[in-house]
Design an enzyme around this catalytic site. Structure first.
Site, PDB file in Angstrom:
ATOM      1  N   LEU A 105       0.827  -1.220   0.000  1.00 40.30           N
ATOM      2  CA  LEU A 105       0.000   0.000   0.000  1.00 40.30           C
ATOM      3  C   LEU A 105       0.852   1.258   0.000  1.00 40.30           C
ATOM      4  O   LEU A 105       1.981   1.261   0.488  1.00 40.30           O
ATOM      5  CB  LEU A 105      -0.962   0.003   1.191  1.00 40.30           C
ATOM      6  N   ARG A 106       0.288   2.309  -0.617  1.00 42.83           N
ATOM      7  CA  ARG A 106       0.945   3.614  -0.584  1.00 42.83           C
ATOM      8  C   ARG A 106       0.210   4.481   0.419  1.00 42.83           C
ATOM      9  O   ARG A 106      -1.028   4.551   0.375  1.00 42.83           O
ATOM     10  CB  ARG A 106       0.849   4.318  -1.945  1.00 42.83           C
ATOM     11  N   LYS A 149       9.009  -8.115  -2.333  1.00 37.09           N
ATOM     12  CA  LYS A 149       8.756  -6.825  -1.675  1.00 37.09           C
ATOM     13  C   LYS A 149       9.969  -5.894  -1.812  1.00 37.09           C
ATOM     14  O   LYS A 149       9.846  -4.726  -2.185  1.00 37.09           O
ATOM     15  CB  LYS A 149       8.410  -7.066  -0.197  1.00 37.09           C
ATOM     16  N   CYS A 152       9.418   3.713   3.749  1.00 39.83           N
ATOM     17  CA  CYS A 152       9.848   2.456   3.116  1.00 39.83           C
ATOM     18  C   CYS A 152      11.099   2.577   2.249  1.00 39.83           C
ATOM     19  O   CYS A 152      12.083   1.889   2.504  1.00 39.83           O
ATOM     20  CB  CYS A 152       8.702   1.895   2.274  1.00 39.83           C
ATOM     21  N   ARG A 174       8.533  10.379   8.256  1.00 38.17           N
ATOM     22  CA  ARG A 174       9.716   9.518   8.277  1.00 38.17           C
ATOM     23  C   ARG A 174      10.588   9.774   7.036  1.00 38.17           C
ATOM     24  O   ARG A 174      10.122   9.671   5.912  1.00 38.17           O
ATOM     25  CB  ARG A 174       9.294   8.049   8.369  1.00 38.17           C
TER      26      ARG A 174
HETATM   27  P1  NAD Z   1       4.471   1.801  12.242  1.00 39.20           P
HETATM   28  O1  NAD Z   1       5.672   2.163  13.010  1.00 39.20           O
HETATM   29  O2  NAD Z   1       3.532   2.867  11.777  1.00 39.20           O
HETATM   30  O3  NAD Z   1       3.605   0.753  13.072  1.00 39.20           O
HETATM   31  C1  NAD Z   1       4.126  -0.312  13.795  1.00 39.20           C
HETATM   32  C2  NAD Z   1       3.292  -0.483  15.061  1.00 39.20           C
HETATM   33  O4  NAD Z   1       3.611  -1.703  15.682  1.00 39.20           O
HETATM   34  C3  NAD Z   1       3.533   0.614  16.095  1.00 39.20           C
HETATM   35  O5  NAD Z   1       2.292   1.210  16.433  1.00 39.20           O
HETATM   36  C4  NAD Z   1       4.137  -0.129  17.289  1.00 39.20           C
HETATM   37  O6  NAD Z   1       3.789   0.433  18.528  1.00 39.20           O
HETATM   38  C5  NAD Z   1       3.540  -1.508  17.102  1.00 39.20           C
HETATM   39  N1  NAD Z   1       4.286  -2.606  17.737  1.00 39.20           N
HETATM   40  C6  NAD Z   1       5.622  -2.830  17.770  1.00 39.20           C
HETATM   41  N2  NAD Z   1       5.885  -3.977  18.410  1.00 39.20           N
HETATM   42  C7  NAD Z   1       4.703  -4.511  18.790  1.00 39.20           C
HETATM   43  C8  NAD Z   1       4.305  -5.694  19.485  1.00 39.20           C
HETATM   44  N3  NAD Z   1       5.209  -6.601  19.909  1.00 39.20           N
HETATM   45  N4  NAD Z   1       2.994  -5.896  19.719  1.00 39.20           N
HETATM   46  C9  NAD Z   1       2.077  -5.021  19.287  1.00 39.20           C
HETATM   47  N5  NAD Z   1       2.378  -3.869  18.619  1.00 39.20           N
HETATM   48  C10 NAD Z   1       3.679  -3.634  18.370  1.00 39.20           C
HETATM   49  O7  NAD Z   1       4.998   0.966  10.996  1.00 39.20           O
HETATM   50  P2  NAD Z   1       4.282   0.802   9.563  1.00 39.20           P
HETATM   51  O8  NAD Z   1       4.552   1.980   8.709  1.00 39.20           O
HETATM   52  O9  NAD Z   1       2.894   0.345   9.772  1.00 39.20           O
HETATM   53  O10 NAD Z   1       5.159  -0.378   8.955  1.00 39.20           O
HETATM   54  C11 NAD Z   1       5.019  -1.700   9.423  1.00 39.20           C
HETATM   55  C12 NAD Z   1       5.746  -2.619   8.456  1.00 39.20           C
HETATM   56  O11 NAD Z   1       5.111  -2.559   7.169  1.00 39.20           O
HETATM   57  C13 NAD Z   1       7.202  -2.230   8.212  1.00 39.20           C
HETATM   58  O12 NAD Z   1       7.964  -3.391   8.042  1.00 39.20           O
HETATM   59  C14 NAD Z   1       7.146  -1.446   6.910  1.00 39.20           C
HETATM   60  O13 NAD Z   1       8.356  -1.501   6.198  1.00 39.20           O
HETATM   61  C15 NAD Z   1       6.042  -2.177   6.173  1.00 39.20           C
HETATM   62  N6  NAD Z   1       5.341  -1.363   5.176  1.00 39.20           N
HETATM   63  C16 NAD Z   1       5.006  -0.074   5.448  1.00 39.20           C
HETATM   64  C17 NAD Z   1       4.299   0.668   4.499  1.00 39.20           C
HETATM   65  C18 NAD Z   1       3.933   2.102   4.753  1.00 39.20           C
HETATM   66  O14 NAD Z   1       3.551   2.790   3.804  1.00 39.20           O
HETATM   67  N7  NAD Z   1       3.998   2.597   5.973  1.00 39.20           N
HETATM   68  C19 NAD Z   1       3.934   0.093   3.285  1.00 39.20           C
HETATM   69  C20 NAD Z   1       4.263  -1.234   3.051  1.00 39.20           C
HETATM   70  C21 NAD Z   1       4.971  -1.952   4.007  1.00 39.20           C
END
Ligand code: NAD
Length: 524
Positions: A238-239, A292, A348, A416
């Site tokens: 997702l974007r 990915k 990302c 970020r």
């Molecule tokens: P984020 O930091 O916004 O969210 C992660 C959440 O996980 C946080 O709220 C944190 O408090 C919680 N967390 C951490 N450890 C935990 C645990 N043990 N139990 C419960 N909650 C816990 O991160 P994000 O942007 O959602 O990214 C998550 C993953 O998805 C990453 O690997 C990222 O690379 C990938 N990703 C992100 C995007 C994007 O656009 N943000 C898109 C595709 C993939």
């Protein structure tokens, strides 16, 4: 024609269509997809009732009284019984976890988001979504109200009876090293091992290095019997800013699975997307993890390529917008991700490009192309600050510079690795007084940009400034009254790092208009 993705949600509100059957042996396919979305109440162990399924209240989940699921009944008496509703746990309620959780709930599944951050859970329970993402608040509220989406801090209670537990926690760059920090994923795996009862699919949605699924499997297997779980890779594409649409109508869903039972669960979870014609790519776990990284790095490469072409256009007097149009019409190249700018940022691309270079170096197969793009992109942000200084006559010392847009891209409040985090401090170091405005990012930007004055709107930001700089291309900046912009500024200098204004109009208004890659020095 009915839209099966929304059809699930609508159908779920009508008690009469909750359970239905198709003729013997009929299996829903694409041709009859809209008609074939049926629901089987028994899937998640809910008590049958004419009023529709009963979902569990947050306090019931917290206290662990939600009963374990009832075994599935896929074919009843030889009859297809339709889409099974799954009980899904989403670990991490950040961008990816919250969007995925809300969308899966909207498909009709029962979703519990488990989040360590208590304040996030408290705010979500009150219906306040902690991030800005178009449409997300509405989706969360609707599914909360329908009882399909709940939030808790306790995996122990929520994990009981789950068909699938998704890991959607962060995988940030490890400082200095650059590889993905797997701490949160491994913590989640350990937590999961403590709650597995019946066969549970553990789905790694976080972006993780190739082979990480093996490690998650090893961690869980140290504490839980191997036949009770299977680890699947299901990266998210997702974007931000278009996250809900991307999740519900993705270009593809990638599923890395090597266990037949897990494959069936994943198929059911994504059935609404498949029914809608969305391609599902089944592959091995390692290939899925690689897809990915390869996808993100390829897109980052496209951005970096056009940025370098833009620089060359400025030297040679060509217009990069015409160039990207001209090359993008070639199907083999494609039009998207060919907009020059101040360098990529966000949650990302920076960390994933870095992580892949580290992974490749460790595997003794260095990818020099990617190493170079990381370096080029880093330097670009500093070069943009120099471009602004040059547009201001070679010095910004003592000057007031109005910065429009701080987030790494529009329609998000995510800061970020935003280019503004390099450009603004560089301007400050050169002696500028920076005043900034962002439509949605002020809350997240303020703690990250000390010494910056923040304005409430674009015109207030521009008032009395010696130059304006567009760093993020929010639509509202495109719609500014340019005559008013000029009148607000102390000097008519506009540095547009996103090429959002027409050169002719800016020149006619008397601006010194400096953009990216459009004619000699970016001045048209
Ligand atoms: P984020 O930091 O916004 O969210 C992660 C959440 O996980 C946080 O709220 C944190 O408090 C919680 N967390 C951490 N450890 C935990 C645990 N043990 N139990 C419960 N909650 C816990 O991160 P994000 O942007 O959602 O990214 C998550 C993953 O998805 C990453 O690997 C990222 O690379 C990938 N990703 C992100 C995007 C994007 O656009 N943000 C898109 C595709 C993939």
């Amino acid at each position: 024609m009915a839209d099966p993705l929304n059809g699930v949600y609508k159908a779920r509100q009508s008690p009469r269509v909750v359970v239905s059957r198709t003729p013997s042996g009929a299996r829903p396919g694409r041709a009859n997809s809209a008609l074939s979305l049926r629901f089987e109440r028994i899937a998640t162990g809910r008590t049958a009732s004419r009023q529709g399924p009963r979902y569990w209240r947050p306090e019931e989940i917290d206290s662990g009284v939600a009963p374990p699921r009832v075994p599935w009944r896929r074919y009843a008496g030889g009859n297809w019984t339709g889409v099974r509703l799954m009980r899904i746990v989403m670990i991490g309620a950040g961008y990816v976890g919250l969007v995925s959780g809300a969308c899966l709930a909207d498909f009709g599944h029962e979703v519990v988001c488990v989040e360590v951050d208590e304040s996030k859970v408290a705010s979500l329970r009150e219906g306040r979504v902690p991030i800005y993402e178009p449409g997300l608040s509405e989706l969360v509220l609707a599914n909360q109200a329908a009882g399909r989406l709940t939030f808790t801090t306790s995996l122990k209670a929520a994990g009981r009876g789950a068909n699938a537990i998704f890991i959607a926690v962060g995988t940030p760059s490890l400082a200095e090293i650059g590889s993905a920090d797997m701490r949160f994923v491994h913590d989640a795996a350990r937590d999961i091992a403590g709650v597995i009862e019946d066969f549970t699919v553990v789905v790694v949605k976080s972006t993780v290095p190739i082979g990480a699924g093996d490690e998650v499997e090893r961690i869980i297997a140290e504490r839980a019997p191997r036949d009770r779980f299977a680890v699947v890779s299901n990266p998210e594409f997702l974007r931000e800013g278009a996250a809900i649409e991307d999740f519900k109508r993705p270009d593809r869903v990638v599923i890395g699975v090597e266990d037949d039972r897990a494959r069936e669960v994943m198929r059911e979870i994504y059935q609404p997307i498949e029914s809608n014609g969305g391609p599902i790519v089944y592959t091995s776990r390692r290939s899925s993890e690689m897809i990915k990284y390869a996808a993100n790095v390829f897109l980052a490469m496209k951005v970096t390529f056009i940025n370098e072409i833009a620089d060359l256009c400025e030297r040679l007097g060509a217009d990069v917008l015409d160039v990207s149009h001209g090359i993008g019409l070639d199907d083999r190249i494609g039009r998207r991700f060919l907009n020059p700018g101040p360098g990529f940022g966000g949650s990302c691309f920076p960390k994933d490009t870095l992580a892949l270079t580290k992974l490749a170096a460790d595997a003794k197969a260095p990818i020099r192309l990617v190493e170079t793009l990381v370096d080029v992109n880093d330097k670009r942000k500093t070069a943009m600050a120099a471009k602004i200084v040059a547009a201001c006559g070679g010095s910004v010392a003592g000057k007031r510079i109005a910065v429009l847009g701080l987030t790494y891209k529009p329609k998000t409040d995510d800061m970020r690795d935003a280019p503004s985090l390099v450009i603004v401090p560089e301007l400050q170091a050169a002696g500028a007084r920076v005043v900034a405005y962002d439509p949605e990012g002020l809350r997240t930007a303020k703690p990250l940009l000390p010494g910056v004055e923040f304005a409430d709107n674009a015109y207030a930001c521009l008032k009395g400034a010696d130059a304006a700089v567009v760093v993020t291309e929010w639509d509202e900046f495109r719609a500014l009254d340019l005559a008013r912009v000029k009148a607000s500024l102390a000097a008519p200098i506009m540095v547009d790092l996103r090429n959002i204004y027409p050169i002719k109009a800016m020149k006619a208004l008397g601006f010194r208009y400096v953009c990216v890659g459009r004619g000699f020095g970016g001045e048209g």
